[in-house]
Design an enzyme around this catalytic site. Structure first.
Site, PDB file in Angstrom:
ATOM      1  N   HIS A  46      31.350  21.068  -3.636  1.00 38.03           N
ATOM      2  CA  HIS A  46      30.108  20.809  -2.924  1.00 38.03           C
ATOM      3  C   HIS A  46      30.353  19.925  -1.705  1.00 38.03           C
ATOM      4  CE1 HIS A  46      29.190  21.741  -7.111  1.00 38.03           C
ATOM      5  NE2 HIS A  46      28.013  22.183  -6.703  1.00 38.03           N
ATOM      6  N   ASN A 205      17.224  15.082   1.966  1.00 36.83           N
ATOM      7  CA  ASN A 205      17.641  16.117   2.922  1.00 36.83           C
ATOM      8  C   ASN A 205      16.795  17.389   2.828  1.00 36.83           C
ATOM      9  OD1 ASN A 205      18.590  17.445   0.650  1.00 36.83           O
ATOM     10  ND2 ASN A 205      20.724  16.883   0.978  1.00 36.83           N
ATOM     11  N   HIS A 281      25.340  23.289   0.403  1.00 37.61           N
ATOM     12  CA  HIS A 281      25.288  22.550  -0.864  1.00 37.61           C
ATOM     13  C   HIS A 281      26.549  22.750  -1.714  1.00 37.61           C
ATOM     14  CE1 HIS A 281      23.782  21.142  -4.786  1.00 37.61           C
ATOM     15  NE2 HIS A 281      24.419  22.203  -5.242  1.00 37.61           N
ATOM     16  N   GLU A 431      12.422   9.303 -25.065  1.00 37.41           N
ATOM     17  CA  GLU A 431      13.639   9.458 -25.871  1.00 37.41           C
ATOM     18  C   GLU A 431      14.876   9.694 -25.001  1.00 37.41           C
ATOM     19  OE1 GLU A 431      10.830  11.219 -26.298  1.00 37.41           O
ATOM     20  OE2 GLU A 431      10.023  10.337 -28.132  1.00 37.41           O
ATOM     21  N   PHE A 457      13.069  14.602 -32.610  1.00 34.42           N
ATOM     22  CA  PHE A 457      12.988  14.358 -31.173  1.00 34.42           C
ATOM     23  C   PHE A 457      14.356  14.040 -30.552  1.00 34.42           C
ATOM     24  CE2 PHE A 457       8.589  12.935 -32.574  1.00 34.42           C
ATOM     25  CZ  PHE A 457       8.075  14.215 -32.432  1.00 34.42           C
ATOM     26  N   HIS A 493       7.398  17.931 -36.845  1.00 35.14           N
ATOM     27  CA  HIS A 493       8.119  16.679 -37.064  1.00 35.14           C
ATOM     28  C   HIS A 493       9.268  16.813 -38.073  1.00 35.14           C
ATOM     29  CE1 HIS A 493       4.854  15.151 -34.776  1.00 35.14           C
ATOM     30  NE2 HIS A 493       5.100  13.886 -35.026  1.00 35.14           N
ATOM     31  N   ARG A 540      12.810   9.254 -44.566  1.00 34.07           N
ATOM     32  CA  ARG A 540      11.546   8.514 -44.599  1.00 34.07           C
ATOM     33  C   ARG A 540      11.262   8.060 -46.026  1.00 34.07           C
ATOM     34  NH1 ARG A 540       6.078  10.342 -45.807  1.00 34.07           N
ATOM     35  NH2 ARG A 540       4.621   8.826 -44.953  1.00 34.07           N
TER      36      ARG A 540
HETATM   37  C1  LIG Z   1      20.290  18.844 -15.270  1.00 33.85           C
HETATM   38  C2  LIG Z   1      20.895  19.715 -14.231  1.00 33.85           C
HETATM   39  N1  LIG Z   1      20.295  20.861 -13.886  1.00 33.85           N
HETATM   40  C3  LIG Z   1      20.841  21.675 -12.968  1.00 33.85           C
HETATM   41  C4  LIG Z   1      22.012  21.344 -12.364  1.00 33.85           C
HETATM   42  C5  LIG Z   1      22.648  22.299 -11.363  1.00 33.85           C
HETATM   43  N2  LIG Z   1      22.524  21.711  -9.995  1.00 33.85           N
HETATM   44  C6  LIG Z   1      23.520  21.053  -9.426  1.00 33.85           C
HETATM   45  S1  LIG Z   1      23.121  20.455  -7.945  1.00 33.85           S
HETATM   46  C7  LIG Z   1      21.580  21.117  -8.015  1.00 33.85           C
HETATM   47  C8  LIG Z   1      20.601  20.952  -6.888  1.00 33.85           C
HETATM   48  C9  LIG Z   1      20.519  19.536  -6.492  1.00 33.85           C
HETATM   49  O1  LIG Z   1      19.804  19.389  -5.341  1.00 33.85           O
HETATM   50  P1  LIG Z   1      19.920  18.042  -4.535  1.00 33.85           P
HETATM   51  O2  LIG Z   1      19.890  16.895  -5.455  1.00 33.85           O
HETATM   52  O3  LIG Z   1      18.904  18.069  -3.463  1.00 33.85           O
HETATM   53  O4  LIG Z   1      21.389  18.087  -3.952  1.00 33.85           O
HETATM   54  P2  LIG Z   1      21.867  18.524  -2.508  1.00 33.85           P
HETATM   55  O5  LIG Z   1      21.607  19.992  -2.393  1.00 33.85           O
HETATM   56  O6  LIG Z   1      21.077  17.730  -1.532  1.00 33.85           O
HETATM   57  O7  LIG Z   1      23.314  18.191  -2.510  1.00 33.85           O
HETATM   58  C10 LIG Z   1      21.401  21.795  -9.211  1.00 33.85           C
HETATM   59  C11 LIG Z   1      20.160  22.504  -9.588  1.00 33.85           C
HETATM   60  C12 LIG Z   1      22.622  20.152 -12.759  1.00 33.85           C
HETATM   61  N3  LIG Z   1      23.783  19.755 -12.250  1.00 33.85           N
HETATM   62  N4  LIG Z   1      22.034  19.337 -13.654  1.00 33.85           N
END
Ligand SMILES: Cc1ncc(C[n+]2csc(CCOP(=O)(O)OP(=O)(O)O)c2C)c(N)n1
Length: 686
Positions: A46, A205, A281, A431, A457, A493, A540
């Site tokens: 990235h 961004n 990205h 949680e 949970f 539960h 419980r």
């Molecule tokens: C819990 C979770 N869901 C999905 C992802 C997959 N994922 C990685 S980066 C991203 C998008 C993030 O967007 P942003 O924070 O705006 O990052 P940018 O594009 O600005 O680098 C996703 C959906 C992840 N890493 N973690």
């Protein structure tokens, strides 16, 4: 925004070379190119986030962050967390450039097998990485835990004229972290707790993976954070190093509120056609765009080549050593004045248990055995907490608003209040937030967190439990109301698949004790377990006390052991856990009258049992004897222990709302029904 004088490290000025100094813009471009080149070489990663947050990193890391690359474990270092962990190359670039044990060869091996530069930052793999991030939203939550740990440790150990705990926690995060619900849980808590030394930088961004966020993320983030009680510094130009520097100064000046610095940035900044687009990205720029980026930024150096002026300017080893030297001297003075507290601080930070831990644990076990009480294991757990908490001051408890059901509190436990110290946290109904804050407390050091909720949970907190296991953290989850046996609250539960599914998490130890004695042992081993989390699965309802001999008491720690042997050797073996152990013993008696000898194996922890030598496991569960596994939960996992020689009695559907004993009866968890199954099962296999 008010202008403030930037805070600078005087020592840095002293250490700076007299030769020509690289400009801050060049320092940022070094990050950009390292990230883009590493992603290009790996053909994966990235580049957008590191390129977009490069100036923010320069402002923070060259003008504010107090750290020592030569000692990433220095207890009073500032903590730095990349919550948007996909931007890992930003962190690797910073660690390399400032002088951590992360040579350029490792950056060349970004995302390759066993490199120190894995896809997302991993604590324990790369020196200087404070937490494993990637699952969005958890990094900021860990950071809240770290900032809380700092505050609590400071109030416990600092003395007039001696601030040995005094550091900041800085977090980078993006839209993704803020969209995740857990960011609400954690940031609301941070505001309530008034964590003034937490500073978050929002990479605003406007882009996430699917494109421009306008169709799915239109929250008024500054207003949201103000509502949590944060200090919000809005609309900072995220590419203006001086502006960011000033914002950090403002953040530090507000000691009673955490700060969110909203940085307007362009993802992939510097890449002529990719900047500002979702393509920046998570894709390599490609050879042409990379070349064009070099041209646009005036970067004439080859991939992974760091020019001398840039290397010199980034190198933080000198100033880091000076900062730590100063702290060491202050800590020596502290120890001279407060020798016992100084030694205690060293012990706490090293993660060693108190010297009398074994004695306390033995006392607890003796008491549980002597009292012979038939109590719920959640109550037995509270008795363990009552014994351990006063003796183990690093224990920090809590519950997600179920304190008096989970029984996680102890007498006179000081409650964590906004802005104040304490040892018991009411996390509210959060949680997931609780579990990830617990991870942050553990990562910071000086604490062993434990927290409670209903077992069902644990699904809410599950990914943070998984992260604790991945990060090898000593945290303890107290998960009560462990089966259909809880009764009237009904199937929402009543946990069915949870215990077994938690057992599937690598490096998570799951204990489902059957009485007060096993509960005492489970707590002891959970506290002793330095490199992994533990889930305590507790009932419980009351469970009968089981008498044991000395050898059996010792064997509990093995996770599975022979609890009761029939006269004349076993014809069958029942393997049971928790509330079903009492049933197994009743079945043993019923069948004894018919001349069928039943061995009862109590198996409170399958993972602890799995770690035992083969000989031991074969002694407990010999082949050739029909085995019946018995647990009021999902059956699938138990076939591994039955090994094709018997059957499993479990529950593979959702529960029912009714008084607990009736529900147990409905599902056939009665001595008579089980005895019948054991007879049939046994004859079909024998
Ligand atoms: C819990 C979770 N869901 C999905 C992802 C997959 N994922 C990685 S980066 C991203 C998008 C993030 O967007 P942003 O924070 O705006 O990052 P940018 O594009 O600005 O680098 C996703 C959906 C992840 N890493 N973690």
């Amino acid at each position: 925004m008010n202008a403030v004088t930037p805070i600078r490290h005087d020592e840095r000025e002293l250490c700076a070379p007299i030769t020509e100094r690289a400009s801050p813009a060049r320092l940022a471009n070094a990050i950009r190119l390292l990230a883009a080149d590493a992603v290009e070489k790996a053909k994966s990663g990235h580049p957008g986030m590191p390129m977009g947050m490069a100036e923010i990193a320069v402002a923070l890391w060259t003008r504010h962050l107090r750290h020592n690359p030569r000692d990433p474990e220095w207890p009073d270092r500032d903590r730095f967390v990349i919550s948007n962990g996909h931007g890992s190359m930003l962190q690797y670039a910073l660690l390399h450039l400032t002088g951590y044990e992360l040579p350029i060869t490792e950056l060349r091996r970004f995302r390759q097998l066993h490199s120190k530069t894995p896809g997302h930052p991993e604590v324990g793999v790369t020196p200087g990485v404070e937490t494993t991030t990637g699952p969005l939203g958890q990094g900021i939550t860990n950071a809240v835990g770290m900032a809380l740990a700092e505050r609590l440790l400071a109030s416990e150990f600092n003395r007039p004229g001696h601030s040995i705990v005094d550091h900041y926690t800085y977090v980078f995060l993006g839209d993704g972290c803020l969209m995740e619900g857990i960011s609400h849980e954690a940031c609301a808590l941070a505001g309530t707790w008034r964590l003034g030394k937490l500073v978050a930088f929002y990479d605003d961004n406007g882009i996430s993976i699917d494109g421009k966020v306008g169709d799915w993320f239109t929250d008024d983030t500054p207003a949201r954070f103000r509502a949590y009680g944060w200090n919000v510094i809005d609309a900072v130009d995220g590419h203006d190093i001086d502006a960011i520097d000033r914002a950090i100064g403002l953040a530090k000046a507000d000691e009673s509120r955490p700060t969110l610095i909203v940085c307007k940035t362009a993802i992939g900044r510097g890449a002529p056609t990719r900047a500002g687009t979702a393509k920046a990205h998570g894709e390599p720029l490609g050879a042409d765009e990379l070349l064009a980026t070099r041209k646009a930024l005036g970067w004439t150096h080859a991939p992974f080549e760091i020019p001398d002026d840039v290397a010199r300017e980034w190198d933080a080893r000198g100033i880091g050593a000076a900062l730590q030297y100063d702290w060491d001297a202050r800590f020596d003075r502290y120890c001279a004045e407060y020798p016992e507290t100084g030694a205690e601080f060293v012990r706490r930070v090293a993660g060693e248990l108190p010297a009398d831990f074994e004695t306390v644990a033995a006392k607890l076990l003796d008491a549980a055995n002597a009292n012979a009480e038939s109590i719920a294991t959640r109550k037995a757990s509270q008795l363990a907490i009552e014994m351990f908490a006063p003796a183990v001051p690093e224990m920090i408890g809590g519950s997600a608003d179920l304190t008096h059901s989970n029984l996680t509190i102890w007498k006179d436990a000081p409650i964590v209040k906004p802005g104040a110290s304490g040892r018991y946290i009411s996390y509210g109904v959060r949680e997931f937030g609780m579990a990830a804050v617990m991870n942050g407390l553990a990562l910071h050091g000086g604490f062993i967190p434990f927290g409670g909720t209903f077992l069902t949970f644990s699904d809410y907190s599950r990914n943070a439990i998984r992260m604790a296991a991945l990060m090898k953290l000593r945290v303890i989850h107290v998960l009560t109301h462990d089966s259909v046996g809880l009764g009237e609250d009904g199937p929402t539960h009543q946990a069915v698949e949870h215990t077994s599914s938690l057992r599937l998490v690598p490096n998570l130890d799951v204990w489902r004790p059957c009485d007060a004695v096993e509960t005492a042992v489970a707590w002891k081993v959970a506290l002793e377990r330095r490199h992994g989390p533990t889930a305590l699965i507790l009932s419980r309802q009351n469970l009968p006390f089981v008498p044991r001999n000395e050898a059996q008491l010792v064997a509990i720690e093995r996770g599975g052991y022979v609890l009761s042997e029939p006269d004349g050797g076993p014809h069958r073996i029942i393997i049971a856990t928790g509330s079903e152990v009492g049933l197994a013993l009743a079945v043993q008696q019923l069948l004894a009258a018919e001349g069928i000898g039943v061995r009862v194996v109590s198996m409170p922890s399958t993972s602890a049992f799995d770690r035992q030598p083969q000989d031991y496991r074969d002694d407990v569960l010999p082949s050739g004897v029909p085995k019946i596994a018995l647990e009021a939960g999902a059956s699938a996992l138990w076939w591994k222990y039955v090994r094709g020689e018997g059957c499993v009695i479990g529950i593979d559907r959702f529960g029912e709302s009714a008084p607990g004993p009736q529900v147990f009866e409905f599902f056939g968890f009665t001595p008579e029904h089980i005895a019948e199954v054991v007879r049939r099962c046994s004859t079909s296999v024998a």
